[in-house]
Write an enzyme that holds these catalytic residues in place. Structure first.
Site, PDB file in Angstrom:
ATOM      1  CG  ASP A 143      -1.853   1.204   1.190  1.00 22.70           C
ATOM      2  OD1 ASP A 143      -2.825   1.184   0.418  1.00 22.70           O
ATOM      3  OD2 ASP A 143      -1.570   2.175   1.901  1.00 22.70           O
ATOM      4  CB  CYS A 171      -3.063   1.576  -2.803  1.00 20.15           C
ATOM      5  SG  CYS A 171      -2.389   3.255  -2.862  1.00 20.15           S
ATOM      6  CG  ASP A 172      -3.409  -2.956   0.625  1.00 12.84           C
ATOM      7  OD1 ASP A 172      -2.973  -3.480  -0.412  1.00 12.84           O
ATOM      8  OD2 ASP A 172      -2.792  -2.984   1.707  1.00 12.84           O
ATOM      9  CD  GLN A 173      -9.064   0.228   3.661  1.00 11.18           C
ATOM     10  OE1 GLN A 173      -8.237   0.588   4.474  1.00 11.18           O
ATOM     11  NE2 GLN A 173     -10.319   0.559   3.755  1.00 11.18           N
ATOM     12  N   GLY A 176      -9.323  -3.613  -3.338  1.00 16.34           N
ATOM     13  CA  GLY A 176     -10.300  -4.592  -2.842  1.00 16.34           C
ATOM     14  C   GLY A 176     -11.681  -4.282  -3.400  1.00 16.34           C
TER      15      GLY A 176
END
Lengths: 401, 401
Positions: A143, A171-173, A176
């Site tokens: 991230d 960025c991860d979320q 997702g």
């Protein structure tokens, strides 16, 4: 109660944040998510935490936050017996999610081409850091690294600050969420055509697409954003848009017609700034002038005055005060659910309502391999088979001691 | 080329950012999005921009960024003829999206209960700022205001900064993504059962759910986050996680084993900090010590050294440099598309690949009412009818002069 994704089987090889968030979203709407974990030690995220502190001895709040509504199977996916189990599960899966570095699943015999042969309807989603090939292929994708390369780290705070990390795992979320968006569209398509497919998402593209408005502006107006040195709330906006200190906290003012705001502030001399170009060019100075007035009253006093004039304002809550906010209480944003080790834990509810198929949190995060027995029995293994698999260290089932 | 949402008709009453982002995502996967705009003036967002600057005279980059892949119908939705048109379109729609304040659609005769009577299969998504009832019902809901109430504004930068706005429209965009997540799940459910339904999303719940990991930690560990005073990259993390100045820019270091990092930095005395508690408690001091070393080389020099040791590092890109990044170029992140007034414009591509049903940007943002004629002809109006509707000011069709 019916749920929108009831009957959808998700085989989840993902770890850390982005993949687990995606599969949790599907679980919240009723999908049966089987989390494939490393035999014995489980998801790497179980070993990471904040403040170097743990819940109920050794449970990670980071892990617990993203793994509710899942069943866990802890298994040696490289062993021959483990492979047999994974292939049986893959044969019945609707969706597979994985976020190993590109190529790992293929080397294990679990690539899309392998699994398609035994299940042509499977929707197979791989999430990587940078893309599934290209110059950064072998680099670690994470991230904060993607916030850095994508420019997202240069959008908050002041220009003089240099990079400012966004406090959530942006960025991860977002990836997702994009993974769920693509998977559900593919499920809908499969329902109409019978065809499965392969999806590839990556953090970098998601992070840049999330800044679509910034990039559209930069590339088509030819002007880059300079972050304000005051608490103006966006690099592209003029005053008054921003946060203002009051006598007991902070007040946020969004788009508000300047003359009305001047009325609320009670100083007609401020009408000399009533020009959009001046409000942009002199935003830092004007912010300071307005703040010299806002500090004279409490946030609640300003809210009463300004909401009365239909100005767009709100208070700033510290994170610790959010659960006491009257609208947050009204929305049932936080609810309690049982955890096998930690007892009742508070979790964030599904953030929307669906009239026919509501989201539901039926279980908290699993222990490592907690559901090994029931998952294997569902695909035909006997109690004796399972005991053998445990004793041969193919699977592990965490027990509370 | 087939697309996943081909044949899905979306009737889009939304304005500004969150709703248009949601419907654009559906358009990117092939849905037919009909944007209902105010007769004459269009979406409010057309009148808002950054830096007080415009594209091709009067086009807003903010509006253009979120309205590709849509057709526009500019119509007086309060007039009797306008109502007749809206009901005809609603009868054939699969999805409706709106983000007026709660109650507006009902007063116009376009509430879920009204439209369900003429189309029981419709999926009707309302997006509000705070929720569809409760104490903040009548308050303006907007991204920066929701960042403030949800606590998101207290997660970036330093504790001593007070509130720090996140540079992207975090709450709007996350709620756009959540709306798509709910709508596509509802579409999948409808495909299996024939049942439509009503979905209600709101910015506040989406913003809090996006901070799920923070709230889980705060509420179950009982400790709040203190933002670092240095460039440590997250309030819950210790050193070295963060951004470090180099001789020509910034280097970001994510999770990296301390001994390996010490090896890369070339100063074994730093091994005295090799303890997770010390790395957390003294993170600001340790950040400074590491940065005193990183400033001695360029970012590229550090990348070569550190990637060689498999440390998790990346460079920091300014937004203006992102389009030149080799991985961004490799990923085809930015592509060109024709706009009726502005000519070729650069847009951010769909951020993932789908093997059977790729995303596709077939048109840029529409002019106000640009597709009025074709949309009305599709539901049975003749050229003469349409000319009458224009002359009676029920619809408007922007022409390039």
């Amino acid at each position: 109660m019916q749920q929108a994704l009831e009957g959808v089987k998700v085989l989840d090889f993902s770890q850390l944040l982005q993949g687990p968030f995606a599969t949790q979203m599907m679980g919240d709407l009723g999908a049966d998510v089987i989390k494939i974990e490393r035999n014995g030690s489980g998801d790497i995220y179980r070993g990471m935490t904040f403040f170097n502190q743990w819940i109920a001895g050794d449970e990670s709040p980071c892990f617990m936050a993203w793994n509710r509504n899942k069943r866990s199977l802890a298994i040696d996916i490289k062993s021959p017996q483990g492979k047999e189990i994974i292939y049986k599960l893959a044969k019945e899966a609707d969706v597979l999610v994985e976020n190993f570095r590109p190529g790992v699943m293929e080397r294990l015999g679990y690539g899309y081409e392998d699994l398609k042969k035994i299940n042509s309807r499977i929707i197979y989603c791989s999430a990587s850091g940078w893309g599934d090939d290209g110059p950064y292929l072998t680099r670690p994708g994470q991230d904060l690294l993607v916030q850095s390369v994508s420019g997202a780290i240069m959008t908050s705070g002041k220009n003089s600050d240099g990079p400012v990390a966004i406090g959530t795992a942006l960025c991860d979320q977002v990836n997702g969420l994009n993974s769920v968006y693509a998977i559900l569209a593919a499920l809908y398509y499969r329902e109409r055509t019978g065809k499965g497919q392969q999806i590839k998402t990556n953090l970098l593209s998601s992070a840049i697409a999330f800044q679509m408005q910034d990039y559209f502006t930069i590339q088509n107006l030819g002007q880059t954003f300079e972050r304000p040195e005051s608490k103006i709330g966006h690099p592209g906006n003029g005053a008054p848009f921003g946060m203002y200190e009051t006598s007991d906290g902070y007040l946020t003012i969004a788009m508000s017609p300047w003359p009305k705001l001047v009325e609320a502030l009670g100083d007609q001399s401020l009408m000399r700034y009533n020009d959009p170009q001046v409000l942009f060019d002199d935003r830092d100075k004007i912010h300071g002038i307005v703040e010299a007035i806002t500090v004279t009253k409490t946030t609640d006093e300003w809210l009463e005055i300004m909401l009365g004039l239909d100005l767009w304002v709100a208070k700033v809550n510290d994170q610790k005060d959010v659960e006491k906010d009257p609208q947050v209480i009204h929305n049932d944003t936080f609810i309690k659910v049982d955890h096998p080790k930690a007892g009742k834990v508070k979790v964030t509810n599904v953030p929307f309502t669906m009239s026919e198929t509501p989201g539901h949190i039926k279980r908290s995060s699993p222990l490592i391999g907690e559901h090994g027995t029931e998952i294997l029995m569902e695909i035909g293994y006997s109690q004796g088979d399972i005991e053998n698999l445990v004793s041969e260290n193919v699977i592990s089932i965490e027990k509370i001691t």
